[in-house]
Design a protein around this motif. Structure first.
Motif, PDB file in Angstrom:
ATOM      1  N   ILE A 117     -61.677 -29.416   3.033  1.00 55.56           N
ATOM      2  CA  ILE A 117     -60.227 -29.333   3.252  1.00 55.56           C
ATOM      3  C   ILE A 117     -59.593 -30.645   2.827  1.00 55.56           C
ATOM      4  N   ALA A 118     -58.450 -30.564   2.144  1.00 59.44           N
ATOM      5  CA  ALA A 118     -57.751 -31.762   1.675  1.00 59.44           C
ATOM      6  C   ALA A 118     -57.428 -32.682   2.859  1.00 59.44           C
ATOM      7  N   PRO A 119     -57.604 -34.011   2.707  1.00 54.48           N
ATOM      8  CA  PRO A 119     -57.400 -34.951   3.821  1.00 54.48           C
ATOM      9  C   PRO A 119     -56.032 -34.843   4.494  1.00 54.48           C
ATOM     10  N   ASP A 120     -54.984 -34.581   3.704  1.00 56.14           N
ATOM     11  CA  ASP A 120     -53.646 -34.528   4.284  1.00 56.14           C
ATOM     12  C   ASP A 120     -53.393 -33.259   5.102  1.00 56.14           C
ATOM     13  N   ARG A 121     -54.330 -32.277   5.058  1.00 52.59           N
ATOM     14  CA  ARG A 121     -54.153 -31.041   5.828  1.00 52.59           C
ATOM     15  C   ARG A 121     -55.205 -30.887   6.929  1.00 52.59           C
ATOM     16  N   VAL A 122     -55.995 -31.929   7.148  1.00 50.19           N
ATOM     17  CA  VAL A 122     -57.043 -31.839   8.169  1.00 50.19           C
ATOM     18  C   VAL A 122     -56.444 -31.684   9.568  1.00 50.19           C
ATOM     19  N   THR A 123     -55.373 -32.425   9.868  1.00 53.30           N
ATOM     20  CA  THR A 123     -54.753 -32.344  11.194  1.00 53.30           C
ATOM     21  C   THR A 123     -54.226 -30.940  11.469  1.00 53.30           C
ATOM     22  N   ALA A 124     -53.530 -30.355  10.475  1.00 58.15           N
ATOM     23  CA  ALA A 124     -53.017 -28.993  10.638  1.00 58.15           C
ATOM     24  C   ALA A 124     -54.166 -28.003  10.778  1.00 58.15           C
ATOM     25  N   ALA A 125     -55.226 -28.196   9.983  1.00 56.05           N
ATOM     26  CA  ALA A 125     -56.388 -27.302  10.063  1.00 56.05           C
ATOM     27  C   ALA A 125     -57.047 -27.391  11.437  1.00 56.05           C
ATOM     28  N   MET A 126     -57.080 -28.593  12.013  1.00 61.44           N
ATOM     29  CA  MET A 126     -57.665 -28.778  13.343  1.00 61.44           C
ATOM     30  C   MET A 126     -56.858 -28.015  14.383  1.00 61.44           C
ATOM     31  N   PHE A 127     -55.547 -28.071  14.277  1.00 61.21           N
ATOM     32  CA  PHE A 127     -54.677 -27.343  15.201  1.00 61.21           C
ATOM     33  C   PHE A 127     -54.913 -25.840  15.071  1.00 61.21           C
ATOM     34  N   VAL A 128     -54.983 -25.369  13.822  1.00 62.33           N
ATOM     35  CA  VAL A 128     -55.229 -23.942  13.576  1.00 62.33           C
ATOM     36  C   VAL A 128     -56.574 -23.530  14.175  1.00 62.33           C
ATOM     37  N   TYR A 129     -57.561 -24.391  14.057  1.00 64.69           N
ATOM     38  CA  TYR A 129     -58.897 -24.102  14.587  1.00 64.69           C
ATOM     39  C   TYR A 129     -58.842 -23.856  16.093  1.00 64.69           C
ATOM     40  N   TYR A 130     -58.161 -24.738  16.827  1.00 63.51           N
ATOM     41  CA  TYR A 130     -58.100 -24.583  18.277  1.00 63.51           C
ATOM     42  C   TYR A 130     -57.290 -23.349  18.683  1.00 63.51           C
ATOM     43  N   VAL A 131     -56.207 -23.075  17.961  1.00 68.04           N
ATOM     44  CA  VAL A 131     -55.398 -21.898  18.279  1.00 68.04           C
ATOM     45  C   VAL A 131     -56.170 -20.612  17.997  1.00 68.04           C
ATOM     46  N   THR A 132     -56.872 -20.565  16.860  1.00 71.10           N
ATOM     47  CA  THR A 132     -57.647 -19.362  16.553  1.00 71.10           C
ATOM     48  C   THR A 132     -58.820 -19.189  17.520  1.00 71.10           C
ATOM     49  N   THR A 133     -59.308 -20.292  18.074  1.00 74.90           N
ATOM     50  CA  THR A 133     -60.326 -20.184  19.124  1.00 74.90           C
ATOM     51  C   THR A 133     -59.756 -19.471  20.352  1.00 74.90           C
ATOM     52  N   LEU A 134     -58.534 -19.858  20.749  1.00 73.24           N
ATOM     53  CA  LEU A 134     -57.868 -19.166  21.864  1.00 73.24           C
ATOM     54  C   LEU A 134     -57.605 -17.701  21.529  1.00 73.24           C
ATOM     55  N   MET A 135     -57.254 -17.427  20.268  1.00 79.08           N
ATOM     56  CA  MET A 135     -57.043 -16.044  19.846  1.00 79.08           C
ATOM     57  C   MET A 135     -58.321 -15.224  19.986  1.00 79.08           C
ATOM     58  N   LEU A 136     -59.442 -15.816  19.595  1.00 80.50           N
ATOM     59  CA  LEU A 136     -60.717 -15.125  19.698  1.00 80.50           C
ATOM     60  C   LEU A 136     -61.064 -14.835  21.157  1.00 80.50           C
ATOM     61  N   ILE A 137     -60.860 -15.825  22.042  1.00 82.97           N
ATOM     62  CA  ILE A 137     -61.151 -15.636  23.462  1.00 82.97           C
ATOM     63  C   ILE A 137     -60.307 -14.503  24.041  1.00 82.97           C
ATOM     64  N   THR A 138     -59.023 -14.470  23.660  1.00 83.94           N
ATOM     65  CA  THR A 138     -58.130 -13.406  24.134  1.00 83.94           C
ATOM     66  C   THR A 138     -58.569 -12.055  23.604  1.00 83.94           C
ATOM     67  N   THR A 139     -59.004 -12.008  22.342  1.00 82.07           N
ATOM     68  CA  THR A 139     -59.464 -10.752  21.741  1.00 82.07           C
ATOM     69  C   THR A 139     -60.714 -10.238  22.453  1.00 82.07           C
ATOM     70  N   ILE A 140     -61.634 -11.148  22.780  1.00 83.88           N
ATOM     71  CA  ILE A 140     -62.844 -10.745  23.505  1.00 83.88           C
ATOM     72  C   ILE A 140     -62.485 -10.212  24.888  1.00 83.88           C
ATOM     73  N   ALA A 141     -61.519 -10.847  25.546  1.00 80.07           N
ATOM     74  CA  ALA A 141     -61.084 -10.380  26.868  1.00 80.07           C
ATOM     75  C   ALA A 141     -60.443  -8.994  26.791  1.00 80.07           C
ATOM     76  N   THR A 142     -59.870  -8.654  25.640  1.00 76.02           N
ATOM     77  CA  THR A 142     -59.236  -7.345  25.438  1.00 76.02           C
ATOM     78  C   THR A 142     -60.268  -6.248  25.232  1.00 76.02           C
ATOM     79  N   THR A 143     -61.470  -6.616  24.784  1.00 76.90           N
ATOM     80  CA  THR A 143     -62.493  -5.668  24.338  1.00 76.90           C
ATOM     81  C   THR A 143     -62.802  -4.548  25.333  1.00 76.90           C
ATOM     82  N   PRO A 144     -63.115  -4.831  26.617  1.00 78.83           N
ATOM     83  CA  PRO A 144     -63.477  -3.724  27.516  1.00 78.83           C
ATOM     84  C   PRO A 144     -62.353  -2.725  27.731  1.00 78.83           C
TER      85      PRO A 144
END
Length: 372
Positions: A117-144
Motif C-alpha cells: 500500500i502506498a505510504p501516504d494511504r497507510v493511515t486510511a488503510a489502517m482505519f478501514v482495516y479496523y472498521v471492516t473488522t467490526l463489520m465482520l464481527i457484526t456479520t458473524i453475530a447476525t449469522t444465527p
C-alpha cells in the motif's frame, strides 16, 4: 403451503431480490469507483478481502446452524431446535471475541508491512482495516438469526432486508460526491452503519417472530454435546470454505504483492460481477436446501436425493443462461457500465464465472452430504 409451492415462492422472492440488487450494486460500484478513484477502491477491496478471510468461518456456521434447525424441524423435535439455536448464539459470541482479538493484534503488521500500500494511504488503510473488522464481527453475530430465517424458509423477509441494504448502499454512493472528508474513511464508516442495521433487522424480527430465539442467558443453555456437533460439522464445512478462500482472497493477496492496488481494483470488480451472477445459485440453494434437510430429518431419503439432483441441474442450467452472454460480451458490458475500466478486468470476470459454472455441477451433492 406445501413444499413445492414454497420452493417456487421462495425462489421467485430470491430472484426478484437478486435482480433488483444486481442493478443497484452495479450502478453503486460505478459511482464508488468514480468517487474513490482506482487506488482507493483497490485498497478497500484488498483490506476488506483480507479481513473477510475470517468471514468464511461465518459462512460455514450459517450452513451448520441452518442445517441443524431444518433437520430437527423435519424430525418434529422443537426442543432440539431451540437448544441448537441457543448454543449456536453462544458459539458465535465466542468466535466474535476471538476474531476481534486476533485481527486487532495483527493489524499493524498486515497494513504496515505485509500488504503493498502506498505510504501516504497507510493511515486510511489502517482505519478501514479496523472498521471492516467490526463489520465482520457484526456479520458473524447476525449469522444465527439469518440461519433461523432460512430454516423457517422465510426467504421473503430476507429478500426485503437485502433489497433495503442495496438501496442504502446506492444512497451512500451518491453521498460520497458531496462530502469533504477522506472519502475512503467515510465510505467504510457508512458501510459499518449498513451492516449494523442488517443485524438489527434480522435479530429483532427473529425475537418477535420465532419462539426458538427466546432463551434465558445463563450457563444452563450450554450443552457440550450440542456444541460438539455444531463445531464438528462446521469444521468439515470449513474445508470447502477455505478452498474458496484460497481461490479468491489468496489470489487477491498475490496480485497485490506482485502488481499493487490497481490490479486489486480489477480483481475486486471481477469478484463483484461474479457475485452478482451468483444470485442464481443462491436463489436455488436458499429455496431448496431447507427442504433437503427436512426430508432427511423426516427419514425420506429418496425425496432428499431427488431434490439434491434437481438443485444441481437447475442451478447449472440457469447459471449458463445468465453467464454465457456476459462471458462473450464482457468488454462491451464493462465499457458500458464503468467510466474507467481497470486493465485485465474482463479477463478476471470471465475466469471467475467459468470456474463458478463448473462448481454448480455438484451443488446438490454438497446439500445432500450436509443433510446426512
Amino acid at each position: 403451503m406445501d413444499s413445492k409451492k414454497r420452493i417456487i415462492a421462495n425462489t421467485a422472492a430470491q430472484y426478484t431480490k437478486s435482480i433488483v440488487n444486481i442493478c443497484l450494486s452495479l450502478y453503486s460500484t460505478r459511482l464508488i469507483l468514480e468517487a474513490l478513484d482506482v487506488n482507493d477502491y483497490g485498497i478497500y477491496s484488498l483490506v476488506g478481502g483480507v479481513v473477510s478471510i475470517f468471514g468464511y468461518l461465518a459462512n460455514s456456521l450459517v450452513v451448520t446452524t441452518q442445517r441443524y434447525i431444518s433437520y430437527y424441524h423435519g424430525a418434529g423435535q422443537k426442543g432440539s431446535v431451540k437448544q441448537f439455536f441457543a448454543n449456536s448464539v453462544f458459539i458465535h459470541l465466542l468466535i466474535c471475541l476471538a476474531i476481534g482479538i486476533i485481527l486487532i493484534s495483527i493489524g499493524q503488521y498486515v497494513i504496515g508491512h505485509f500488504l503493498n500500500i502506498a505510504p501516504d494511504r497507510v493511515t486510511a488503510a489502517m482505519f478501514v482495516y479496523y472498521v471492516t473488522t467490526l463489520m465482520l464481527i457484526t456479520t458473524i453475530a447476525t449469522t444465527p438469526f439469518k440461519a433461523l430465517l432460512i430454516a423457517h424458509e422465510n426467504i421473503v423477509y430476507i429478500s426485503v432486508v437485502e433489497v433495503c441494504d442495496g438501496i442504502l448502499k446506492l444512497a451512500l454512493a451518491f453521498v460520497l460526491f458531496c462530502i469533504g472528508m477522506d472519502k475512503l474513511i467515510f465510505y467504510s464508516l457508512m458501510m459499518m452503519l449498513v451492516v449494523t442495521l442488517n443485524f438489527l433487522a434480522f435479530s429483532l424480527y427473529c425475537f418477535y417472530k420465532y419462539e426458538e430465539s427466546h432463551f434465558s442467558v445463563n450457563l444452563k443453555i450450554i450443552d457440550k454435546d450440542c456444541i460438539k456437533q455444531i463445531t464438528g460439522f462446521a469444521g468439515w464445512t470449513s474445508l470447502g470454505m477455505f478452498a474458496g478462500l484460497a481461490q479468491t482472497q489468496g489470489t487477491a493477496i498475490i496480485l497485490n504483492k506482485a502488481f499493487g492496488t490497481i490490479m486489486n481494483a480489477a480483481f475486486g470488480i471481477a469478484s463483484q460481477v461474479n457475485g452478482a451472477v451468483r444470485f442464481v445459485s443462491t436463489s436455488i440453494l436458499n429455496a431448496m436446501n431447507p427442504q433437503i434437510m427436512k426430508a432427511e430429518g423426516s427419514g425420506n431419503r429418496k425425496e432428499m436425493l431427488e431434490l439434491a439432483g434437481k438443485e444441481s441441474k437447475f442451478s447449472t442450467a440457469l447459471m449458463l443462461i445468465v453467464s454465457m452472454p456476459l462471458i462473450f460480451e464482457m468488454p462491451s458490458v464493462l465499457s458500458f457500465w464503468l467510466k474507467t475500466v481497470p486493465d485485465n478486468t474482463a479477463m478476471f470476470c470471465r475466469a471467475l464465472m467459468i470456474a463458478f459454472i463448473v462448481d454448480q455441477l455438484t451443488l446438490g451433492l454438497h446439500a445432500a452430504n450436509q443433510a446426512t
